[in-house]
Design a protein around this motif. Structure first.
Motif, short mmCIF file in Angstrom:
data_model
loop_
_atom_site.label_atom_id
_atom_site.label_comp_id
_atom_site.label_asym_id
_atom_site.label_seq_id
_atom_site.Cartn_x
_atom_site.Cartn_y
_atom_site.Cartn_z
N TYR A 68 0.84 -1.20 0.00
CA TYR A 68 0.00 0.00 0.00
C TYR A 68 0.88 1.26 0.00
O TYR A 68 0.66 2.19 -0.78
N ALA A 69 1.90 1.28 0.86
CA ALA A 69 2.78 2.45 0.95
C ALA A 69 3.49 2.69 -0.38
O ALA A 69 3.68 3.82 -0.82
N ARG A 70 3.87 1.59 -1.04
CA ARG A 70 4.57 1.70 -2.32
C ARG A 70 3.62 2.26 -3.39
O ARG A 70 3.96 3.20 -4.10
N SER A 71 2.40 1.70 -3.45
CA SER A 71 1.47 2.07 -4.53
C SER A 71 0.83 3.43 -4.31
O SER A 71 0.68 4.20 -5.24
N VAL A 72 0.40 3.68 -3.10
CA VAL A 72 -0.40 4.89 -2.87
C VAL A 72 0.45 6.05 -2.34
O VAL A 72 0.31 7.18 -2.78
N LEU A 73 1.36 5.77 -1.40
CA LEU A 73 2.20 6.86 -0.88
C LEU A 73 3.48 7.01 -1.71
O LEU A 73 4.27 7.91 -1.48
N ARG A 74 3.68 6.10 -2.66
CA ARG A 74 4.82 6.15 -3.58
C ARG A 74 6.18 6.14 -2.87
O ARG A 74 7.09 6.90 -3.19
N GLY A 122 -6.48 -6.74 2.83
CA GLY A 122 -6.60 -8.19 3.00
C GLY A 122 -7.92 -8.75 2.52
O GLY A 122 -8.05 -9.96 2.36
N VAL A 123 -8.91 -7.87 2.28
CA VAL A 123 -10.18 -8.38 1.78
C VAL A 123 -10.14 -8.43 0.25
O VAL A 123 -9.35 -7.74 -0.39
N ASN A 124 -10.98 -9.27 -0.31
CA ASN A 124 -10.96 -9.52 -1.75
C ASN A 124 -11.76 -8.44 -2.49
O ASN A 124 -12.86 -8.67 -2.98
N GLY A 125 -11.17 -7.28 -2.57
CA GLY A 125 -11.80 -6.10 -3.14
C GLY A 125 -11.19 -4.91 -2.44
O GLY A 125 -10.44 -5.08 -1.48
N VAL A 126 -11.50 -3.70 -2.93
CA VAL A 126 -10.94 -2.52 -2.27
C VAL A 126 -12.00 -1.88 -1.39
O VAL A 126 -13.10 -1.58 -1.86
N MET A 127 -11.70 -1.73 -0.10
CA MET A 127 -12.61 -1.07 0.84
C MET A 127 -11.85 0.04 1.55
O MET A 127 -10.85 -0.23 2.21
N MET A 131 -5.68 2.38 -5.68
CA MET A 131 -5.50 0.98 -5.26
C MET A 131 -5.96 0.01 -6.33
O MET A 131 -5.35 -1.03 -6.54
N VAL A 132 -7.06 0.37 -7.01
CA VAL A 132 -7.55 -0.48 -8.10
C VAL A 132 -6.53 -0.48 -9.23
O VAL A 132 -6.12 -1.54 -9.72
N GLU A 133 -6.10 0.69 -9.63
CA GLU A 133 -5.24 0.79 -10.80
C GLU A 133 -3.85 0.19 -10.57
O GLU A 133 -3.23 -0.32 -11.50
N MET A 134 -3.38 0.27 -9.34
CA MET A 134 -2.06 -0.30 -9.05
C MET A 134 -2.17 -1.79 -8.76
O MET A 134 -1.18 -2.44 -8.48
N GLU A 190 -8.22 13.83 6.25
CA GLU A 190 -7.75 14.65 5.14
C GLU A 190 -6.98 13.83 4.11
O GLU A 190 -6.79 14.25 2.98
N TYR A 191 -6.46 12.70 4.55
CA TYR A 191 -5.51 11.98 3.71
C TYR A 191 -6.10 10.77 3.00
O TYR A 191 -5.41 9.82 2.69
N GLY A 192 -7.40 10.79 2.79
CA GLY A 192 -7.96 9.77 1.93
C GLY A 192 -8.43 8.52 2.62
O GLY A 192 -8.65 7.50 1.97
N GLY A 193 -8.60 8.58 3.93
CA GLY A 193 -9.18 7.43 4.61
C GLY A 193 -8.21 6.28 4.73
O GLY A 193 -7.05 6.36 4.33
N ALA A 194 -8.73 5.20 5.30
CA ALA A 194 -7.89 4.06 5.65
C ALA A 194 -8.36 2.82 4.91
O ALA A 194 -9.52 2.44 5.03
N PRO A 195 -7.50 2.18 4.13
CA PRO A 195 -7.93 0.96 3.46
C PRO A 195 -8.01 -0.20 4.45
O PRO A 195 -7.20 -0.31 5.36
#
Lengths: 359, 359
Positions: A177-183, A309-314, A336-339, A301-306
């Motif tokens: 997640y940190a790699r994909s979203v926080l780069r 581990g679940v089979n889908g993005v929440m 998260m979907v695109e990455m 402010e920072y886009g919520g919390a994923p």
């Protein structure tokens, strides 16, 4: 632009729903025209908010038309923030949380965003989406922005009785997640503990520490609570009970301190009365800076919390979310979907080989 | 004044030892002339600090004589902050922590104060003093002063794998401490948890919650992390792992926020250059207020943290303690002796009847 996929949004969830959620979705729809946004909830209320949002965003006297990529998906019931999650899911069939999550299950949406009851979101995702093939427990990953650099803390409350294997998987998932979203290219992972030495901690952290050393993660070792704010690591792993306490203590202390700062400033008397006006201008500046500080401390402010581990993005957004926070959460969901974060998580967990039996 | 009893002070413990410890003891000796203060440690170094403290506290050119109620008790070895506690106690026989704690064991002192290695203090107290008759585990009680009223959090790290019975005993012990030292008549006790509802939490908090309801304590129920700063309760009970994390996260966040606040203020530009001087005077005031704020957040200012449950009084002061913090810790030690806190704890635990078997 061809529409690529849809994101479901719980229009009824949060302290300022449906008003702020609908406005956030409209904002996001304009910025993400190739994504369909499905507002899930009480259709009449949502339509009313959509209309007033159109009026507000247009020139005086004329409405700005609603973006074409927003749709309404009816859901009759609303799970309140104070409802008991499991009971509410059972009794309030067809709630916006349930309907939105099911849209992800059927593939009609690829992600779901909710600022509603956190426990109900976790339960709905676990129940209707299930876990990814190798995952044993889902975990909520919150980004802390008060420190010198952002830090992802996982888990902040999805799973309050963790085993070492769960924590290892949290490390893997939050790294992706940190790699994909926080780069962050090679996220440094720390295990939250009460001392830095390898042998410190309780039985959970001791076993987990040894397991972490065997992974391919960029594992730094134990980190203490104080280090969350020092920029020494990018991901902090802990049991959901501890993480939730950390989150709430931080929120409470930050609010309290900003209030104390404000009181401190208000009590400052100018040295001579003639400087009253310049004092006023300084205080105005400081108030602006204080607002920035408040924003910095507010994870909504920072886009919520994923929920990883679940089979889908929440994406679970803060209950206090305003339209900007909702738009941010939608941005994170899209990313998260695109990455393809879930695919990468599954592959890495398969390679790690911890997830065969689900205990 | 007749001398009533003695307090041992670890002269070698803390980041600023022996200098600040000796100065704190001298300060306390002047304020507590009916108590003997035993400075334990490397005699030559302590004497040198005593002499320089005498010179500093007198009129220019003449020393102010050392109070008659200060004595030096030699102890050859020093346990460093970074030492592994158990190993250090075994290898460094005759350390200041050991010698001081043994003075309490023999009755030559009724309390011990140390700003040294916390783990070593806990181990020495448990080993040389033992636990009170009914107590199963000792716990460290820290007072948080950032909130609307002081809150005692127990345990912050003496015992990192608590059972429900331990937490109940912590509630009893910290209530007596809050009553005797913080002078709170009927302390409101909360159980730190991840939600306020009775059924929330992990297995430890669920069992503990039910047991607490059966006690005669002023038990409020579950409290969340955010409530530590809201003045809703006086005692917060938690497992030592969680409490230590709370303590460190709070320290780290408070430091970080005070820094951020300072940066914020420094960036404020005066609206017109002519107001530069009044701006300077305002900032000077604000800096003073910031120092007060830092002090408010620093638990070392408030007399250190008692290790409750051991058979004797042990006060663990913050490693950063300055002379004022040491003097405060001595004041708290004296108060605990005089209020007979341990006797009251024992009586109440006997009445509660949880402590028969030591698991």
């Amino acid at each position: 632009l061809s529409v690529s996929f849809a994101i479901a949004i719980d229009a009824m969830g949060g302290d300022h729903a449906p008003r702020e959620v609908v406005r956030g979705a409209v904002e996001a729809a304009r910025l993400n025209q190739d994504v369909r946004l499905l507002l899930v909830g009480q259709a009449e209320k949502i339509r009313r908010e959509l209309e007033s949002a159109e009026l507000e965003s247009g020139e005086p006297g004329s409405a700005r038309p609603r973006p074409g990529n927003i749709e309404v998906v009816p859901a009759e019931h609303v799970i309140e923030m104070s409802d008991s999650p499991i009971e509410a899911l059972r009794k309030k069939k067809g709630s916006s949380i349930e309907v939105g999550t099911r849209l992800v299950h059927t593939g009609d949406a690829l992600a779901m965003v909710s600022a509603g009851n956190t426990g109900a979101c976790v339960a709905a995702a676990t129940l209707f989406l299930g876990l990814l093939p190798e995952v044993r427990r889902a975990g909520i990953a919150v980004s802390f922005h008060a420190g010198k650099s952002p830090v992802v803390v996982i888990d902040v409350g999805a799973n309050v009785s963790s085993k070492p294997e769960h924590l290892i998987q949290y490390g893997v998932m939050a790294s992706h997640y940190a790699r994909s979203v926080l780069r962050i290219e090679s996220p440094r992972v720390g295990l939250l503990n009460i001392g830095e030495e390898d042998e410190k901690g309780n039985s959970l952290t001791k076993s987990t520490h040894n397991l972490f050393k065997k992974t391919a993660l960029n594992f730094l070792g134990n980190v203490e609570g104080v280090e969350i704010f020092k920029g020494v690591c990018d991901v902090v792993v802990c049991d959901g009970f501890v993480g939730n306490i950390v989150l709430k203590v931080s929120e409470g202390l930050a609010e309290r301190l900003v209030d104390l700062f404000q009181t401190t400033l208000e009590r400052v008397e100018p040295a001579d009365p003639a400087s009253e006006s310049s004092r006023g201008s300084i205080q105005k500046h400081v108030q602006g800076a204080l607002s920035n500080l408040r924003a910095k401390l507010d994870y909504s402010e920072y886009g919520g919390a994923p929920l990883l581990g679940v089979n889908g993005v929440m994406i679970i957004a803060h209950g206090r979310s305003d339209s900007k926070a909702i738009a941010n959460a939608i941005r994170v969901a899209r990313r998260m979907v695109e990455m393809d974060v879930n695919k990468h998580i599954t592959e890495e967990l398969q390679a790690l080989g911890l997830g065969v039996s689900r205990q």
